[in-house]
Design a protein around this motif. Structure first.
Motif, short mmCIF file in Angstrom:
data_model
loop_
_atom_site.label_atom_id
_atom_site.label_comp_id
_atom_site.label_asym_id
_atom_site.label_seq_id
_atom_site.Cartn_x
_atom_site.Cartn_y
_atom_site.Cartn_z
N ASN A 70 41.00 22.52 37.87
CA ASN A 70 40.43 21.49 38.73
C ASN A 70 39.46 20.58 37.99
N TYR A 252 35.14 34.24 43.55
CA TYR A 252 36.49 33.87 43.96
C TYR A 252 37.26 35.12 44.37
N THR A 254 40.87 37.15 44.39
CA THR A 254 41.99 37.30 43.46
C THR A 254 43.19 37.93 44.17
N TYR A 270 46.22 35.23 40.53
CA TYR A 270 45.88 33.93 41.09
C TYR A 270 44.44 33.99 41.59
N PHE A 272 41.34 32.24 43.65
CA PHE A 272 41.26 31.28 44.75
C PHE A 272 39.85 31.16 45.30
N ASN A 273 39.37 29.95 45.39
CA ASN A 273 38.15 29.56 46.11
C ASN A 273 38.12 28.05 46.09
N ASP A 274 38.38 27.42 47.24
CA ASP A 274 38.53 25.97 47.26
C ASP A 274 37.21 25.23 47.00
N ASN A 279 39.28 27.56 41.32
CA ASN A 279 40.31 27.48 42.34
C ASN A 279 41.68 27.16 41.73
N GLU A 280 42.69 27.86 42.20
CA GLU A 280 44.07 27.64 41.81
C GLU A 280 44.33 27.91 40.32
#
Length: 290
Positions: A70, A252, A254, A270, A272-274, A279-280
């Motif tokens: 990101n 985050y 996982t 993966y 994830f935490n927007d 993230n991503e």
């Protein structure tokens, strides 16, 4: 993507960040379980605990990750690991910062350069009456501007692991070593002590549930990773977890899994935490057992 850096910013911020990359977990196998692996006796977790070289399993593994997707599109790392049935292990971790644009203190652009750091680790482990012991020598190097000589630094990791019925315990000391000097600054390795616990529950004959917890304590910050895993026939794995570094507001969730088909195995994670830089983030590794 190119980042504008003055020499002052490079030596102040980038190098401080560069030294912190040694705390990145290159093990995809454990990344999907909240980065917990100190007590999980598997050669794929050699980064977490050098005692796992004492499992004496022949294993080769290759990993590549696009890091902080990101923020930038040209930063990532590769990791190559090898363990032998003689108790030896080796790792090559290479972190590529991508293309940088250097400017002087007045903001005048001087030119572009490539920046990278790498770690070479050599481990040895052995089993003594049910206890696994291991040690690793790490050599660290940063490669930035050609006219700045960073030299090579070293660090030592030592670890121990013990299985108690359905619960296992791991303890590791990491990055015990020297300081790296450059210009008029000194860079200290991120020394830490880590403790891990794993508890396994046999649900059925071919179905097992694992719960893992890792706590790592650094000089002025801590990290916590917790995860759970379902193992089916010791071949298919479903995983999930949570990782946090409270002092840096990093956290985050996982997810991931893996397939172990004997001579070849694949692991996927993966992050994830927007609201997080992580993230991503997708992690993938291929392993081979010969």
């Amino acid at each position: 993507m190119k980042k504008l850096l003055s020499l002052l910013l490079l030596t102040g911020t980038l190098l401080a960040q560069a030294n912190n990359i040694w705390t990145i977990n290159p093990s995809v196998y454990s990344a999907s379980i909240g980065n917990a692996g100190i007590a999980d006796a598997n050669v794929k977790n050699l980064f977490h605990n050098p005692a796992f070289a004492g499992l004496k399993q022949s294993h080769q593994e290759v990993t590549y990750v696009d890091w902080l997707p990101n923020l930038t599109d040209d930063m990532g790392y590769s990791n190559v690991q090898y363990t032998s049935n003689l108790g030896f292990g080796s790792e090559l971790f290479y972190f590529d910062y991508g293309s940088q644009t250097q400017a002087d203190a007045g903001g005048i652009i001087i030119g572009d350069f490539e920046a990278a750091s790498y770690r070479i680790g050599v481990s040895y482990g052995f089993d003594l009456k049910g206890w696994l012991f291991g040690a690793r020598l790490n050599l660290y190097q940063h490669r930035f501007l050609d006219d700045i000589d960073f030299g090579m630094n070293y660090g030592v990791d030592v670890g121990v692991h013990k299985q108690f019925n359905n619960t296992s315990l791991g303890i590791v000391l990491k990055d015990l070593g020297g300081d790296q000097e450059f210009l008029e600054q000194t860079l200290e390795l991120p020394m830490s002590i880590g403790v891990g616990v794993k508890h396994s529950i046999a649900i059925k004959e071919n179905l097992k549930y694992n719960l893992l917890l890792d706590v790592k304590m650094y000089d002025d910050w801590n990290s916590i990773g917790i995860g759970n895993e379902i193992a089916i026939n010791d071949m298919f794995y479903l995983k999930g977890g949570y990782y946090t570094e409270a002092e840096f507001d990093v956290d985050y969730i996982t997810f991931g899994g893996g397939i172990d088909a004997g001579f070849i195995n694949i692991d996927l994670a993966y992050l994830f935490n927007d609201e997080s830089f992580h993230n991503e983030t997708v992690m993938l590794s291929f392993g081979f057992d010969f």
